[in-house]
Structures are given as structure tokens and as C-alpha cells.
Design a protein around this motif. Structure first.
Motif: not given
Length: 278
Positions: A5-17, A35-39, A78-85
Motif C-alpha cells: 500500500n505504501f512506498s517510502v521514498i528516502i533520498p540520500t547523499y553521503h549520509r550513511n550514518d 511489514a507486508e503493507q509497505y516497502e 527517481n525513487g518514486a519511479k520504483y514505487g509499487q505502492g
């Protein structure tokens, strides 16, 4: 197989911590939403390093994708393109979603509402005139660090505008386009994300970012941008912050940054006008 149902989109840039702390809060069994309701999709603009290996080893339930390296607006799209939710939930890599974040959004869904925003706090607080955070306690901002939108609507709107020359005003632009299309949005008090305070960029970088104001004025509002109004807004915002922290050891640096920001706008204004004038 359960429907995502939900695709969580997190953009990141050199902040792994910081990203790791965010992902810890989104792990299956940690979020109260099943867990089965989101990615979770991490879209990574990193060039020198990426989060790919960290996610593969420590967060195999999340999907890592390479970003386009064209700024945060393009990275979110870009992240939204991959979302299946059916729904896209946006947050940032330096945010801590509450354990009820997705469940709160899920239970808040109502007919005729395709856009939702959650409460954004900053528990650490702002302790310097050189710090800021996008706090949203009552709604109406639609900051992209805590936003849920119907995926088809986001696609039909064209996502975040990638033509802004600097990371500035993309959130406001999306909000205004939603207003123009009469899409009502709802504030979800219990969908809480805590945003760490960020260090303000230096004066020159702040000054350059106002090129986005000229682009926004001409191509979105269809009005001639006002240099004087912009400078008044810059001075009002920065001086308010400096005065609030008067006596802080970083106040002189903040004041020098303000002067640099103003000079940058003055030195580049005519060039920006020629570049974006319709």
C-alpha cells in the motif's frame, strides 16, 4: 501475495550514518504497520560513496537504487519511479520516523483526500543562528520530509520540478500546484517525523540558491521577481535568527554570512533576470 500500500521514498547523499538511524525506525516489526503493507526505497545520489553495501548487508528488506545526481527533486522523483505502492510516503535521510508513522497515515486516509502531511518536530532544538530545521507542528507546509501523496496524482503532476537551478522552493512549488488543481490535503498529527537540525550553508551558497526564486517567479507565478522584496525577506529572516541568538559565539559568523548572501544576490541579479525572463 499481499498488496503493497505504501512506498517510502528516502533520498540520500553521503549520509550513511544518519540514513542508518532512519532505516532502523522503518524496519519490519519496528513500524506498527504490518511489514507486508509497505516497502522502503533509498534513492542514492552519492558519488564518492554510496549506501548500497550498507543496505545490502544491514537492511536487505530495503531497496537501494542509484540516483540521477541532479539534485534532491530529481532524486525524489527517481525513487518514486520504483514505487509499487498506491501511496508514496516521503521522508529524508536525516529524519527519524515515529514507530506509528505509517500506521498513522494509513488510518488517516479519507475519501477525496489524496495528499497528507505529518507533524515534523526537532527534538534536539535549534541552538545556533547557523542551524535550521523544517518544523511543521500544525500543517499547511507540505514539507517533503514528511509527506504522503497518492502515487497516480504525483505522477500526473509530474512530481517535483527538476528545473529549479538549486535545492530551494521545490516543496512550495508542489504545494502551489496541488492548490491550483484543487487537491485538498490533510494534516495527520500522529504521523510524526523528527528532523535533526541542519547546518545552514555558507553565505555564498545561500545567495546562489535565490536564483530559484527568480525561476519560480517567472515560470511558476508569472510575475516579475522583486529584488527589493527578496532582500527584505532575506534580511528579516536572517536578522530575526541572529537577534534570537544574540551573544551566541556564532552570531558574528552568521552576520558575515548574511552580508555575503546579500552581495551574492546583488552581483547575480541581472544575470538571473536575463536567464529566466519570459
Amino acid at each position: 501475495m499481499s498488496q503493497i500500500n505504501f512506498s517510502v521514498i528516502i533520498p540520500t547523499y553521503h549520509r550513511n550514518d544518519l540514513l542508518a538511524k532512519c532505516l532502523d525506525c522503518l524496519a519490519p516489526g519496528v513500524q506498527t504497520l504490518p511489514a507486508e503493507q509497505y516497502e522502503v526505497i533509498v534513492t542514492d545520489d552519492g558519488s564518492q560513496t554510496t549506501a548500497e553495501e550498507m543496505i545490502r548487508q544491514q537492511y536487505p528488506w530495503a531497496k537501494w537504487v542509484a540516483g540521477p545526481c541532479k539534485g534532491p527533486a530529481a532524486n525524489r522523483n527517481n525513487g518514486a519511479k520504483y514505487g509499487q505502492g498506491e501511496w508514496l510516503a516521503f521522508t529524508d535521510d536525516d529524519c527519524i520516523p515515529s514507530l506509528h508513522w505509517l500506521e498513522a497515515y494509513s488510518t488517516a486516509i479519507m475519501p477525496n483526500f489524496l495528499v497528507y502531511e505529518g507533524k515534523t518536530t526537532c527534538k534536539q532544538g535549534i541552538h545556533s543562528p547557523l542551524e535550521h530545521a523544517p518544523i511543521n507542528l500544525t500543517g499547511s507546509y507540505l514539507w517533503s520530509c514528511n509527506l504522503m501523496i497518492y502515487a497516480n496524482l504525483f505522477l500526473n503532476l509530474g512530481g517535483f520540478d527538476e528545473n529549479f537551478p538549486h535545492p530551494h522552493l521545490e516543496d512550495i512549488d508542489l504545494r502551489e500546484r496541488l492548490n491550483q488543481t484543487k487537491n485538498n490535503y490533510r494534516f495527520v498529527d500522529k504521523a510524526i517525523v523528527d528532523h535533526a537540525p541542519r547546518r545552514l550553508p555558507g553565505g555564498h551558497k545561500l545567495g546562489i540558491s535565490h536564483e530559484s526564486y527568480v525561476y519560480y517567479s517567472y515560470h511558476k507565478k508569472h510575475v516579475v521577481p522583486s529584488k527589493n522584496e527578496l532582500l527584505k525577506e532575506i534580511i528579516r529572516n536572517r536578522l530575526t535568527r541572529i537577534i534570537h541568538y544574540l551573544g551566541h559565539k556564532e552570531s558574528p559568523t552568521a552576520f558575515i554570512s548574511l552580508i555575503t548572501e546579500i552581495l551574492c544576490v546583488l552581483n547575480n541579479w541581472d544575470h538571473w533576470i536575463e536567464k529566466y525572463r519570459i
